[in-house]
Design an enzyme around this catalytic site. Structure first.
Site, PDB file in Angstrom:
ATOM      1  N   HIS A  55      -1.394  16.886  11.732  1.00 51.25           N
ATOM      2  CA  HIS A  55      -2.013  17.618  10.614  1.00 51.25           C
ATOM      3  C   HIS A  55      -3.212  18.471  11.060  1.00 51.25           C
ATOM      4  CE1 HIS A  55       0.396  14.934   8.162  1.00 51.25           C
ATOM      5  NE2 HIS A  55      -0.174  13.886   8.720  1.00 51.25           N
ATOM      6  N   SER A  78       1.006  21.693  13.212  1.00 52.81           N
ATOM      7  CA  SER A  78       0.780  20.636  12.240  1.00 52.81           C
ATOM      8  C   SER A  78       2.045  19.781  12.173  1.00 52.81           C
ATOM      9  CB  SER A  78       0.464  21.235  10.873  1.00 52.81           C
ATOM     10  OG  SER A  78      -0.152  20.247  10.054  1.00 52.81           O
ATOM     11  N   SER A  83       0.023  20.330   5.244  1.00 54.06           N
ATOM     12  CA  SER A  83      -1.215  19.614   5.574  1.00 54.06           C
ATOM     13  C   SER A  83      -2.268  20.449   6.298  1.00 54.06           C
ATOM     14  CB  SER A  83      -0.886  18.376   6.414  1.00 54.06           C
ATOM     15  OG  SER A  83      -0.338  18.755   7.659  1.00 54.06           O
ATOM     16  N   ASP A 132       2.377  12.783  15.649  1.00 54.65           N
ATOM     17  CA  ASP A 132       2.096  12.085  14.392  1.00 54.65           C
ATOM     18  C   ASP A 132       3.378  12.145  13.561  1.00 54.65           C
ATOM     19  OD1 ASP A 132       1.320  11.157  11.923  1.00 54.65           O
ATOM     20  OD2 ASP A 132      -0.494  12.372  11.785  1.00 54.65           O
ATOM     21  N   GLU A 194       0.646   8.524  16.463  1.00 56.89           N
ATOM     22  CA  GLU A 194      -0.378   8.241  15.465  1.00 56.89           C
ATOM     23  C   GLU A 194       0.044   7.281  14.357  1.00 56.89           C
ATOM     24  OE1 GLU A 194      -3.475   9.560  15.309  1.00 56.89           O
ATOM     25  OE2 GLU A 194      -4.054   9.339  13.210  1.00 56.89           O
ATOM     26  N   ASN A 219      -0.991   3.673  16.345  1.00 58.03           N
ATOM     27  CA  ASN A 219      -1.059   3.124  14.985  1.00 58.03           C
ATOM     28  C   ASN A 219      -1.476   1.656  14.984  1.00 58.03           C
ATOM     29  OD1 ASN A 219      -0.436   3.415  12.013  1.00 58.03           O
ATOM     30  ND2 ASN A 219       0.927   1.711  12.551  1.00 58.03           N
ATOM     31  N   LYS A 224      -7.091   1.571  14.137  1.00 52.20           N
ATOM     32  CA  LYS A 224      -6.330   2.638  13.482  1.00 52.20           C
ATOM     33  C   LYS A 224      -5.735   2.107  12.178  1.00 52.20           C
ATOM     34  CE  LYS A 224      -3.345   5.870  12.361  1.00 52.20           C
ATOM     35  NZ  LYS A 224      -2.439   5.753  11.211  1.00 52.20           N
ATOM     36  N   ASP A 228      -7.697   3.570   9.054  1.00 56.67           N
ATOM     37  CA  ASP A 228      -7.153   4.844   8.560  1.00 56.67           C
ATOM     38  C   ASP A 228      -6.148   4.588   7.434  1.00 56.67           C
ATOM     39  OD1 ASP A 228      -4.881   6.704   8.537  1.00 56.67           O
ATOM     40  OD2 ASP A 228      -5.639   7.654  10.349  1.00 56.67           O
ATOM     41  N   ASN A 229      -5.121   3.785   7.720  1.00 53.52           N
ATOM     42  CA  ASN A 229      -4.075   3.557   6.725  1.00 53.52           C
ATOM     43  C   ASN A 229      -4.679   2.915   5.461  1.00 53.52           C
ATOM     44  OD1 ASN A 229      -3.055   3.895   9.334  1.00 53.52           O
ATOM     45  ND2 ASN A 229      -1.156   2.810   8.889  1.00 53.52           N
ATOM     46  N   CYS A 233      -6.647   5.900   3.045  1.00 54.98           N
ATOM     47  CA  CYS A 233      -5.860   6.129   1.823  1.00 54.98           C
ATOM     48  C   CYS A 233      -6.647   5.729   0.581  1.00 54.98           C
ATOM     49  CB  CYS A 233      -4.534   5.373   1.879  1.00 54.98           C
ATOM     50  SG  CYS A 233      -3.406   6.075   3.108  1.00 54.98           S
ATOM     51  N   HIS A 339       4.936   8.873   5.265  1.00 51.97           N
ATOM     52  CA  HIS A 339       4.995  10.028   6.165  1.00 51.97           C
ATOM     53  C   HIS A 339       6.026  11.086   5.765  1.00 51.97           C
ATOM     54  CE1 HIS A 339       3.744  12.095   9.776  1.00 51.97           C
ATOM     55  NE2 HIS A 339       5.006  12.414   9.937  1.00 51.97           N
ATOM     56  N   HIS A 392      -7.727  12.205   5.080  1.00 55.56           N
ATOM     57  CA  HIS A 392      -8.795  11.208   5.145  1.00 55.56           C
ATOM     58  C   HIS A 392     -10.121  11.832   5.576  1.00 55.56           C
ATOM     59  CE1 HIS A 392      -5.557   8.516   4.776  1.00 55.56           C
ATOM     60  NE2 HIS A 392      -5.449   8.056   6.004  1.00 55.56           N
ATOM     61  N   SER A 400      -9.329   6.688  14.427  1.00 58.61           N
ATOM     62  CA  SER A 400      -7.946   6.972  14.829  1.00 58.61           C
ATOM     63  C   SER A 400      -7.901   7.853  16.070  1.00 58.61           C
ATOM     64  CB  SER A 400      -7.211   7.693  13.694  1.00 58.61           C
ATOM     65  OG  SER A 400      -7.355   6.983  12.489  1.00 58.61           O
ATOM     66  N   GLN A 404      -6.495   7.838  19.957  1.00 56.56           N
ATOM     67  CA  GLN A 404      -5.611   8.873  20.518  1.00 56.56           C
ATOM     68  C   GLN A 404      -6.142   9.361  21.862  1.00 56.56           C
ATOM     69  OE1 GLN A 404      -2.737  10.100  20.063  1.00 56.56           O
ATOM     70  NE2 GLN A 404      -2.163  10.018  17.904  1.00 56.56           N
TER      71      GLN A 404
HETATM   72  P1  NAI Z   1       3.665  -0.896   6.547  1.00 57.47           P
HETATM   73  O1  NAI Z   1       4.870  -1.232   7.313  1.00 57.47           O
HETATM   74  O2  NAI Z   1       2.385  -1.628   6.776  1.00 57.47           O
HETATM   75  O3  NAI Z   1       3.949  -0.995   4.971  1.00 57.47           O
HETATM   76  C1  NAI Z   1       5.121  -0.579   4.342  1.00 57.47           C
HETATM   77  C2  NAI Z   1       5.464  -1.638   3.291  1.00 57.47           C
HETATM   78  O4  NAI Z   1       6.543  -1.165   2.475  1.00 57.47           O
HETATM   79  C3  NAI Z   1       5.930  -2.959   3.914  1.00 57.47           C
HETATM   80  O5  NAI Z   1       5.120  -4.030   3.470  1.00 57.47           O
HETATM   81  C4  NAI Z   1       7.378  -3.075   3.449  1.00 57.47           C
HETATM   82  O6  NAI Z   1       7.767  -4.430   3.231  1.00 57.47           O
HETATM   83  C5  NAI Z   1       7.375  -2.265   2.166  1.00 57.47           C
HETATM   84  N1  NAI Z   1       8.697  -1.792   1.752  1.00 57.47           N
HETATM   85  C6  NAI Z   1       9.746  -1.380   2.510  1.00 57.47           C
HETATM   86  N2  NAI Z   1      10.791  -1.055   1.750  1.00 57.47           N
HETATM   87  C7  NAI Z   1      10.403  -1.230   0.462  1.00 57.47           C
HETATM   88  C8  NAI Z   1      11.044  -1.051  -0.790  1.00 57.47           C
HETATM   89  N3  NAI Z   1      12.317  -0.647  -0.873  1.00 57.47           N
HETATM   90  N4  NAI Z   1      10.335  -1.327  -1.919  1.00 57.47           N
HETATM   91  C9  NAI Z   1       9.056  -1.773  -1.859  1.00 57.47           C
HETATM   92  N5  NAI Z   1       8.397  -1.957  -0.690  1.00 57.47           N
HETATM   93  C10 NAI Z   1       9.065  -1.694   0.457  1.00 57.47           C
HETATM   94  O7  NAI Z   1       3.426   0.663   6.785  1.00 57.47           O
HETATM   95  P2  NAI Z   1       2.073   1.498   6.503  1.00 57.47           P
HETATM   96  O8  NAI Z   1       1.251   1.511   7.729  1.00 57.47           O
HETATM   97  O9  NAI Z   1       1.509   1.042   5.229  1.00 57.47           O
HETATM   98  O10 NAI Z   1       2.667   2.974   6.369  1.00 57.47           O
HETATM   99  C11 NAI Z   1       3.495   3.359   5.285  1.00 57.47           C
HETATM  100  C12 NAI Z   1       3.840   4.841   5.424  1.00 57.47           C
HETATM  101  O11 NAI Z   1       2.657   5.621   5.297  1.00 57.47           O
HETATM  102  C13 NAI Z   1       4.430   5.224   6.777  1.00 57.47           C
HETATM  103  O12 NAI Z   1       5.382   6.246   6.583  1.00 57.47           O
HETATM  104  C14 NAI Z   1       3.239   5.764   7.532  1.00 57.47           C
HETATM  105  O13 NAI Z   1       3.622   6.584   8.595  1.00 57.47           O
HETATM  106  C15 NAI Z   1       2.519   6.488   6.437  1.00 57.47           C
HETATM  107  N6  NAI Z   1       1.078   6.739   6.602  1.00 57.47           N
HETATM  108  C16 NAI Z   1       0.552   7.748   5.842  1.00 57.47           C
HETATM  109  C17 NAI Z   1      -0.789   8.042   5.895  1.00 57.47           C
HETATM  110  C18 NAI Z   1      -1.338   9.154   5.084  1.00 57.47           C
HETATM  111  O14 NAI Z   1      -2.490   9.525   5.272  1.00 57.47           O
HETATM  112  N7  NAI Z   1      -0.603   9.734   4.157  1.00 57.47           N
HETATM  113  C19 NAI Z   1      -1.718   7.284   6.752  1.00 57.47           C
HETATM  114  C20 NAI Z   1      -1.072   6.212   7.488  1.00 57.47           C
HETATM  115  C21 NAI Z   1       0.270   5.966   7.395  1.00 57.47           C
END
Ligand code: NAI
Length: 471
Positions: A55, A78, A83, A132, A194, A219, A224, A228-229, A233, A339, A392, A400, A404
């Site tokens: 991003h 990006s 983003s 990322d 990332e 990650n 991280k 960050d997560n 968020c 993501h 963020h 984070s 990196q």
């Molecule tokens: P995580 O693996 O810690 O959490 C995902 C959760 O979703 C798990 O607890 C899992 O059991 C649950 N899950 C899976 N399928 C499901 C369903 N059908 N119904 C309900 N729950 C379900 O992953 P994390 O780190 O929380 O990341 C989640 C997403 O966010 C990823 O795609 C990651 O890359 C992205 N992300 C986005 C950020 C942003 O700034 N927008 C920052 C960091 C991560």
């Protein structure tokens, strides 16, 4: 091959504004700034060609300039079509660093930008990649496979509209230059990834025996994903929904799908403004955590007609289906902070008969169903905090991006001994990243006495926990 372009951004007149904001961000990114100071003389990335796909925000500009201070030769794109902060991209381009990014790219433009970031002068590829979500890593792997005539490598985008765009790009390149991807991959020695979704992709490539280079999973550094997560968020989700809709959060029923690190931060974000939060989960441990935190936990079907705001944070597909959207309460707001946009069935929504789409402003769309009921979809189903706000805050991104930068230094320094695989940074470095952020916020750390250190069996200077510890 095409000659290496200098940059492509939206508007170079934004560069001065971008520079002013970069200077402010530097004050809030003590980790990156102390890494700069520490390695200023040594320049551990001297002359290393680094492609980044992350991003293109103000915070990322501080990362890019840190890599440059350590000696690297950087090209950047990006990792999401919405983003980029155009003033950040312009400020970076103005320094002569090739950056290919603007807010509101088409998918074709997005993959073109990614390809440009890989195209160093002389037709060379990168030696190192900062990824990322894994799109650069994916593109190189797909290209190499295609040139090898190997069709066995399948990934999560298979069957999507986006996959057709990627395939078209790969075929065009193949027609012009049949060995391009082997040349791009030739000097490639490592990638640092990332995010959760990109890390999943790396482990899959590893299992399939496809991974070409050693990878560091940034990650899963504690500093991280547990910051960050979670805390990122917590601040940027509400910001994104607010800037998009100005909706009152207090009193609304919000449904958070997925209670991992991002889900925990997202639930806290909306509860903090007075929303009544419901969580959906598949994992009993996470479901129990949400319940213990005081959230109602139920299925998405049970929330139909009740939820005012839906947020997906699972990293999984088809969480909100077209059928769900048809059954939602009138004026419901639907968005994703995971993501990729496939958490919501956007392709089905956009092609559903009789459903009308009205643009309120860029990244905010109102859909009217044949029944007359309306819902809003933010950032076209892409990550709402980066699509509708600016991602963020700097301070958390400093954590984070310190990971990196340390990952890049480590992978490059030890390139001859690293075997292909997916690694995390040692705990000592994780603790170091946290340590670099304490002073800025006035934290005073207690020092163990030798007797105490011996009693719990750790060195006085750390690491303080075993690798199994969960924080
Ligand atoms: P995580 O693996 O810690 O959490 C995902 C959760 O979703 C798990 O607890 C899992 O059991 C649950 N899950 C899976 N399928 C499901 C369903 N059908 N119904 C309900 N729950 C379900 O992953 P994390 O780190 O929380 O990341 C989640 C997403 O966010 C990823 O795609 C990651 O890359 C992205 N992300 C986005 C950020 C942003 O700034 N927008 C920052 C960091 C991560």
């Amino acid at each position: 091959s095409e000659t290496a372009l200098p940059y492509k951004v939206a508007d170079m007149s934004l560069a001065d504004w971008g520079r002013k904001e970069i200077r402010i961000a530097e004050q809030e990114m003590p980790g990156l700034m102390s890494i700069r100071a520490k390695y200023a003389a040594e320049k551990p990335l001297q002359g290393v060609r680094i492609t980044g796909s992350l991003h293109m925000t103000i915070q990322t500009a501080v990362l890019i300039e840190t890599l440059k201070e350590l000696g690297a030769d950087v090209r950047w794109a990006s990792c999401n079509i919405f983003s980029t902060q155009d003033h950040a991209a312009a400020a970076i381009a103005a320094t002569g660093t090739p950056v290919f990014a603007w807010k509101g790219e088409t998918l074709e433009e997005y993959w073109w930008c990614t390809d440009q970031a890989l195209n160093f002068p002389g037709g060379l590829g990168p030696q190192m990649v900062v990824d990322d979500g894994g799109d650069v890593t994916l593109l190189i792997h797909k290209g190499v496979d295609l040139e090898d005539g190997d069709r066995s490598f399948v990934d999560g985008k298979a069957g999507s509209e986006e996959e057709a765009v990627i395939q078209a790009l790969l075929k065009k390149v193949l027609a012009e230059d049949p060995q391009r991807w082997h040349r791009v991959a030739k000097d490639w020695r490592g990638v640092s990834e990332e995010t959760t979704t990109g890390v999943h992709r790396l482990y899959k490539m590893m299992e399939q025996g496809k991974l070409l280079v050693p990878a560091i999973n940034v990650n899963d550094s504690v500093t991280k994903s547990k910051f960050d997560n979670l805390y990122g968020c917590k601040e940027s989700l509400a910001d994104g929904i607010k800037r998009a809709t100005d909706v009152m959060m207090g009193g609304k029923v919000a449904v958070i799908c997925g209670y991992g690190d991002v889900g925990k931060g997202s639930a806290a974000s909306l509860r903090g403004l007075g929303a009544r939060v419901i969580v959906t989960e598949v994992d009993p441990i996470n479901a129990l955590q949400a319940a213990m935190q005081g959230y109602e936990v139920t299925t998405i079907e049970e929330t139909m007609g009740r939820g005012d705001i839906y947020v997906t944070c699972t990293g999984n597909v088809d969480i909100i289906t077209l059928e769900h959207m048809e059954q939602m309460k009138d004026q419901a707001i639907v968005c994703n902070i995971g993501h990729f946009d496939n958490e919501i069935q956007m392709e089905r929504l956009n092609s559903a008969p009789g459903v009308e789409k009205l643009e309120i402003k860029p990244q905010v769309h109102q859909y009217t169903f044949p029944s007359g009921k309306q819902i809003f979809v933010l950032a076209e189903g892409r990550l709402v905090n980066l699509g509708c706000a600016t991602g963020h805050p700097s301070f958390v991104m400093s954590n984070s991006f310190s990971n990196q930068t340390l990952a890049q230094i480590d992978l490059w320094k030890n390139r001859d001994t690293y075997k292909v695989g997916v690694y995390v940074l040692p705990k000592k470095l994780d603790e170091e990243v946290a340590r670099l952020h304490l002073e800025k916020i006035g934290v005073k750390l207690t020092t163990l006495s030798q007797r105490q250190a011996d009693y719990i069996g750790v060195p006085v200077e750390g690491p303080y926990k075993t690798d199994q510890y969960r924080y």
